[in-house]
Design a protein around this motif. Structure first.
Motif: not given
Length: 409
Positions: A216-223
């Motif tokens: 979740k944090e990995f994907l949100c960081a990309a966003k």
């Protein structure tokens, strides 16, 4: 004074009753407990590192036996044992150097074991420090001799040969290293998230499976780095953790599509990358993850889609899948699949026991072999599966691979 035995019994009870879920929470609680064991243990005047190793192993054996499927417990116990061994080795090396200085640096001296008070643990593990220890050692920590005054030099020599001073310093260094380990566990998902922009690009389509805070944090960081990408989330039956992850991602502004697990093969051809979290990473580069993960990995391999695992180093397990100490799976309650009302009419009441005609299998985990994994993204960088055994060797000692000396009750 902290009641260490009470803390041990409390965590053992929680693990046995499955009140602690998730590798991160389990690893953190285990490390905090072992820190208390180290700080409160009564040690003998001599051979203290070996006594401390025995105390940690004794507690670790109880924790592992309470929930063998939670491999993070054994990982942390072995990490702490490795810390103790490395600090003991470092102290021994410093004591040897201090004794050399105290005799004037001549080559005709004899190093007596009684003078140095070497521990059994140090004698059995006098080896070169691990690559990880060398990389983390700052230049300022290197010992410099002959730069202080004669008075200061004499004080340092006295401390280096004083058993009590070395003992206190040894325990302090071990606790400090365990604190660093706890900090790494608490922040690994944030460190991994910083690498997201290097792996997720514009207009890609990502598929994930199950629910993982690191993912979740990995994907949100990309966003947050202005990456625009599509996202499929497999629901992860029967617990449907994917539903919760999809809601959390949507709340953070990510365009998310939930798909059924059976639709993975149908949708994988539209996917550029699979990004998943796992339960444990084995020494051969294989992973243990939520049930259904192997199906996703096979679909990715069939369509040449990279299968990327994001994980903290506390999930690195030094054991191989065929090791007797490794429990790869466990069966969960049938009620997660079918309620009792749905299959109560399938009981055979013609016999006295009312034996069921319908059985429900509900395994917790899948094993994904290393050949199906494309890349590991950890809090210390990205690695291929073939490199994992070398990375694991930097965190664990071969003397600590076997923790359980007696079968679990």
């Amino acid at each position: 004074m902290v009641d260490v035995q009470g803390l041990v019994n409390e965590l053992v009870s929680k693990l046995r009753r499955r009140k602690v879920e998730g590798s991160r929470a389990t690893a953190r609680l285990t490390a905090e407990l072992l820190r208390s064991v180290i700080s409160q243990s009564k040690l003998p005047p001599t051979n203290q590192p070996a006594a401390l190793i025995d105390a940690v192993r004794d507690v670790g054996e109880k924790l592992i036996a309470a929930n063998p499927i939670e491999l993070a417990v054994g990982n942390i116990v072995r990490r702490v044992l490795h810390i103790i061994r490395e600090e003991d080795h470092s102290n021994t090396r410093d004591a040897v150097e201090g004794f050399r200085l105290s005799v004037g640096g001549d080559n005709d001296y004899i190093v007596e074991q009684d003078h140095l008070n070497l521990s059994v643990a140090a004698q059995s593990s006098l080896c070169r420090p691990s690559l990880h220890a060398l990389l983390e050692r700052s230049p300022d920590s290197a010992t410099t001799y002959f730069t202080a005054t004669t008075e200061d030099d004499s004080e340092e020599k006295r401390k280096s040969l004083d058993p009590n001073a070395r003992s206190l310093e040894f325990r302090r260094k071990v606790i400090s290293a365990v604190n660093d380990l706890i900090e790494d566990i608490n922040t690994c998902h944030l460190v991994i998230a910083e690498l997201a922009v290097e792996h997720i690009h514009h207009n890609e389509v990502i598929l994930t499976f199950g629910r993982s805070r690191t993912v979740k944090e990995f994907l949100c960081a990309a966003k947050e780095k202005k990456r625009s990408f599509g996202l499929f989330v497999a629901e992860g039956a029967p617990k449907y953790q994917g539903h919760l992850l999809a809601k959390e991602l949507a709340a953070r502004g990510l365009q998310t599509t939930v798909i059924t697990d059976s639709a993975v093969f149908a949708m994988i051809s539209r996917v550029n990358m699979v990004i998943v979290g796992v339960h444990a990473v084995m020494a051969n580069g294989g992973v243990i993850g939520p049930v259904g993960l192997n199906m996703v990995a096979l679909a990715a391999r069939k369509h040449a889609v990279p299968f990327v695992v994001v994980t903290g180093t506390h999930k690195l397990c030094p054991l191989y899948p065929n090791n007797p100490e490794v429990s790869l799976n466990e069966m969960r309650s049938p009620s997660e699949v079918l309620s009792f009302e749905e299959f109560s009419d399938c009981m055979d009441y013609r016999i006295g026991t009312g034996a069921p005609q319908l059985h429900v299998g509900n395994p917790s985990f899948d094993y994904v072999p290393p050949e199906l994994v494309s890349l590991f993204i950890t809090d210390i960088g990205g690695y291929y599966p073939s490199y994992m055994y070398r990375l694991i060797a930097d965190y664990y000692s071969s003397d600590d691979l076997v923790i359980q000396q007696k079968p679990a009750s």
